[in-house]
Design a protein around this motif. Structure first.
Motif, PDB file in Angstrom:
ATOM      1  N   MET A   1     -27.903 -44.815  -6.253  1.00  0.00           N
ATOM      2  CA  MET A   1     -26.856 -43.992  -6.828  1.00  0.00           C
ATOM      3  C   MET A   1     -27.217 -43.585  -8.241  1.00  0.00           C
ATOM      4  O   MET A   1     -27.072 -42.436  -8.605  1.00  0.00           O
ATOM      5  CB  MET A   1     -25.545 -44.769  -6.778  1.00  0.00           C
ATOM      6  CG  MET A   1     -24.412 -44.136  -7.530  1.00  0.00           C
ATOM      7  SD  MET A   1     -22.874 -45.066  -7.559  1.00  0.00           S
ATOM      8  CE  MET A   1     -23.117 -46.438  -6.493  1.00  0.00           C
ATOM      9  N   ALA A   2     -27.711 -44.511  -9.055  1.00  0.00           N
ATOM     10  CA  ALA A   2     -27.997 -44.209 -10.456  1.00  0.00           C
ATOM     11  C   ALA A   2     -29.147 -43.225 -10.610  1.00  0.00           C
ATOM     12  O   ALA A   2     -29.330 -42.669 -11.672  1.00  0.00           O
ATOM     13  CB  ALA A   2     -28.289 -45.491 -11.217  1.00  0.00           C
ATOM     14  N   SER A   3     -29.928 -43.002  -9.558  1.00  0.00           N
ATOM     15  CA  SER A   3     -31.022 -42.042  -9.659  1.00  0.00           C
ATOM     16  C   SER A   3     -30.553 -40.618  -9.365  1.00  0.00           C
ATOM     17  O   SER A   3     -31.327 -39.685  -9.468  1.00  0.00           O
ATOM     18  CB  SER A   3     -32.146 -42.425  -8.701  1.00  0.00           C
ATOM     19  OG  SER A   3     -31.686 -42.329  -7.369  1.00  0.00           O
ATOM     20  N   GLU A   4     -29.304 -40.450  -8.998  1.00  0.00           N
ATOM     21  CA  GLU A   4     -28.754 -39.131  -8.712  1.00  0.00           C
ATOM     22  C   GLU A   4     -28.693 -38.288  -9.981  1.00  0.00           C
ATOM     23  O   GLU A   4     -28.542 -38.812 -11.080  1.00  0.00           O
ATOM     24  CB  GLU A   4     -27.346 -39.263  -8.130  1.00  0.00           C
ATOM     25  CG  GLU A   4     -27.296 -39.986  -6.819  1.00  0.00           C
ATOM     26  CD  GLU A   4     -27.707 -39.110  -5.648  1.00  0.00           C
ATOM     27  OE1 GLU A   4     -28.099 -37.947  -5.853  1.00  0.00           O
ATOM     28  OE2 GLU A   4     -27.631 -39.600  -4.524  1.00  0.00           O
ATOM     29  N   THR A   5     -28.781 -36.967  -9.805  1.00  0.00           N
ATOM     30  CA  THR A   5     -28.735 -36.042 -10.931  1.00  0.00           C
ATOM     31  C   THR A   5     -27.401 -35.309 -10.960  1.00  0.00           C
ATOM     32  O   THR A   5     -26.916 -34.845  -9.927  1.00  0.00           O
ATOM     33  CB  THR A   5     -29.888 -35.031 -10.850  1.00  0.00           C
ATOM     34  OG1 THR A   5     -31.126 -35.752 -10.824  1.00  0.00           O
ATOM     35  CG2 THR A   5     -29.880 -34.092 -12.046  1.00  0.00           C
ATOM     36  N   ILE A   6     -26.845 -35.203 -12.157  1.00  0.00           N
ATOM     37  CA  ILE A   6     -25.573 -34.519 -12.379  1.00  0.00           C
ATOM     38  C   ILE A   6     -25.829 -33.305 -13.267  1.00  0.00           C
ATOM     39  O   ILE A   6     -26.518 -33.401 -14.280  1.00  0.00           O
ATOM     40  CB  ILE A   6     -24.546 -35.465 -13.038  1.00  0.00           C
ATOM     41  CG1 ILE A   6     -24.250 -36.646 -12.108  1.00  0.00           C
ATOM     42  CG2 ILE A   6     -23.264 -34.702 -13.394  1.00  0.00           C
ATOM     43  CD1 ILE A   6     -23.343 -37.708 -12.723  1.00  0.00           C
ATOM     44  N   LEU A   7     -25.236 -32.177 -12.894  1.00  0.00           N
ATOM     45  CA  LEU A   7     -25.296 -30.950 -13.673  1.00  0.00           C
ATOM     46  C   LEU A   7     -24.020 -30.850 -14.496  1.00  0.00           C
ATOM     47  O   LEU A   7     -22.920 -30.926 -13.956  1.00  0.00           O
ATOM     48  CB  LEU A   7     -25.418 -29.743 -12.746  1.00  0.00           C
ATOM     49  CG  LEU A   7     -25.374 -28.354 -13.380  1.00  0.00           C
ATOM     50  CD1 LEU A   7     -26.556 -28.158 -14.332  1.00  0.00           C
ATOM     51  CD2 LEU A   7     -25.369 -27.282 -12.292  1.00  0.00           C
ATOM     52  N   VAL A   8     -24.152 -30.702 -15.816  1.00  0.00           N
ATOM     53  CA  VAL A   8     -23.009 -30.565 -16.718  1.00  0.00           C
ATOM     54  C   VAL A   8     -23.027 -29.152 -17.294  1.00  0.00           C
ATOM     55  O   VAL A   8     -24.035 -28.740 -17.878  1.00  0.00           O
ATOM     56  CB  VAL A   8     -23.053 -31.614 -17.852  1.00  0.00           C
ATOM     57  CG1 VAL A   8     -21.915 -31.399 -18.837  1.00  0.00           C
ATOM     58  CG2 VAL A   8     -23.013 -33.033 -17.278  1.00  0.00           C
ATOM     59  N   VAL A   9     -21.901 -28.435 -17.120  1.00  0.00           N
ATOM     60  CA  VAL A   9     -21.821 -27.044 -17.569  1.00  0.00           C
ATOM     61  C   VAL A   9     -20.562 -26.879 -18.420  1.00  0.00           C
ATOM     62  O   VAL A   9     -19.450 -26.961 -17.916  1.00  0.00           O
ATOM     63  CB  VAL A   9     -21.765 -26.069 -16.372  1.00  0.00           C
ATOM     64  CG1 VAL A   9     -21.841 -24.630 -16.865  1.00  0.00           C
ATOM     65  CG2 VAL A   9     -22.862 -26.370 -15.368  1.00  0.00           C
ATOM     66  N   ASP A  10     -20.766 -26.656 -19.712  1.00  0.00           N
ATOM     67  CA  ASP A  10     -19.635 -26.474 -20.628  1.00  0.00           C
ATOM     68  C   ASP A  10     -20.135 -25.713 -21.841  1.00  0.00           C
ATOM     69  O   ASP A  10     -21.269 -25.917 -22.272  1.00  0.00           O
ATOM     70  CB  ASP A  10     -19.065 -27.838 -21.044  1.00  0.00           C
ATOM     71  CG  ASP A  10     -17.658 -27.737 -21.579  1.00  0.00           C
ATOM     72  OD1 ASP A  10     -17.449 -27.014 -22.585  1.00  0.00           O
ATOM     73  OD2 ASP A  10     -16.751 -28.376 -21.017  1.00  0.00           O
ATOM     74  N   PHE A  51     -26.298 -33.756  -7.080  1.00  0.00           N
ATOM     75  CA  PHE A  51     -25.282 -34.225  -6.140  1.00  0.00           C
ATOM     76  C   PHE A  51     -23.893 -33.924  -6.664  1.00  0.00           C
ATOM     77  O   PHE A  51     -22.926 -33.850  -5.910  1.00  0.00           O
ATOM     78  CB  PHE A  51     -25.469 -35.715  -5.836  1.00  0.00           C
ATOM     79  CG  PHE A  51     -24.598 -36.653  -6.626  1.00  0.00           C
ATOM     80  CD1 PHE A  51     -23.428 -37.155  -6.080  1.00  0.00           C
ATOM     81  CD2 PHE A  51     -24.948 -37.044  -7.905  1.00  0.00           C
ATOM     82  CE1 PHE A  51     -22.620 -38.016  -6.806  1.00  0.00           C
ATOM     83  CE2 PHE A  51     -24.156 -37.901  -8.627  1.00  0.00           C
ATOM     84  CZ  PHE A  51     -22.988 -38.392  -8.079  1.00  0.00           C
ATOM     85  N   LEU A  52     -23.788 -33.684  -7.991  1.00  0.00           N
ATOM     86  CA  LEU A  52     -22.500 -33.445  -8.619  1.00  0.00           C
ATOM     87  C   LEU A  52     -22.676 -32.455  -9.766  1.00  0.00           C
ATOM     88  O   LEU A  52     -23.647 -32.534 -10.516  1.00  0.00           O
ATOM     89  CB  LEU A  52     -21.931 -34.765  -9.175  1.00  0.00           C
ATOM     90  CG  LEU A  52     -20.712 -34.689 -10.095  1.00  0.00           C
ATOM     91  CD1 LEU A  52     -19.501 -34.128  -9.372  1.00  0.00           C
ATOM     92  CD2 LEU A  52     -20.405 -36.069 -10.664  1.00  0.00           C
ATOM     93  N   ALA A  53     -21.707 -31.549  -9.902  1.00  0.00           N
ATOM     94  CA  ALA A  53     -21.658 -30.640 -11.054  1.00  0.00           C
ATOM     95  C   ALA A  53     -20.311 -30.834 -11.731  1.00  0.00           C
ATOM     96  O   ALA A  53     -19.272 -30.862 -11.063  1.00  0.00           O
ATOM     97  CB  ALA A  53     -21.824 -29.194 -10.606  1.00  0.00           C
TER      98      ALA A  53
END
Length: 127
Positions: A1-10, A51-53
């Motif tokens: 799970m901790a190796s997953e990548t999250i995209l942050v857009v702000d 996996f998440l934005a």
């Protein structure tokens, strides 16, 4: 799970830095941008890369909500957290992508962010 990548857009650079730092401390890889157009380019180049934005609803060209629709259409396994300081009616996008979209009211604490991300990570089962 901790190796997953999250995209942050702000478009708030300070918030992007804080969220990025917090998520990295949680063990996630983070890619961030202040532009929805750039975010979409990242998703097009790596459709399976996130996996998440976490997206600010009030962004423009495309809007944060339009970006969420695009991401969820390109990768139906992806999850999206839409965030705003204003109330948002997301019923239509939640109905179209049940269990894949959530809302996080700004301002939010690190604990609130962690809870939202961990809830999604736990339900994704490592998609």
């Amino acid at each position: 799970m901790a190796s997953e990548t999250i995209l942050v857009v702000d478009d708030e650079p300070q918030l992007v830095r804080l969220v990025t730092r917090y998520l990295e401390r949680m063990g996630y890889q983070v890619v961030s941008t202040g532009s929805t157009e750039e975010a979409w380019g990242l998703v097009e180049r790596e459709p399976l890369g996130f996996f998440l934005a976490i997206i600010d609803v009030s962004m423009e060209n495309p809007t944060g909500e339009e970006l969420a629709w695009r991401i969820l259409s390109a990768r139906p396994q992806a999850y999206v957290i839409l965030s705003s300081g204003y109330a948002a009616d997301l019923a239509h996008i939640e109905e179209a992508h049940p269990g894949r979209v959530s809302f996080l009211q700004k301002p939010y604490s690190g604990e609130m962010l962690a809870e939202a991300v961990e809830r999604i990570a736990g339900s994704s089962g490592g998609d």
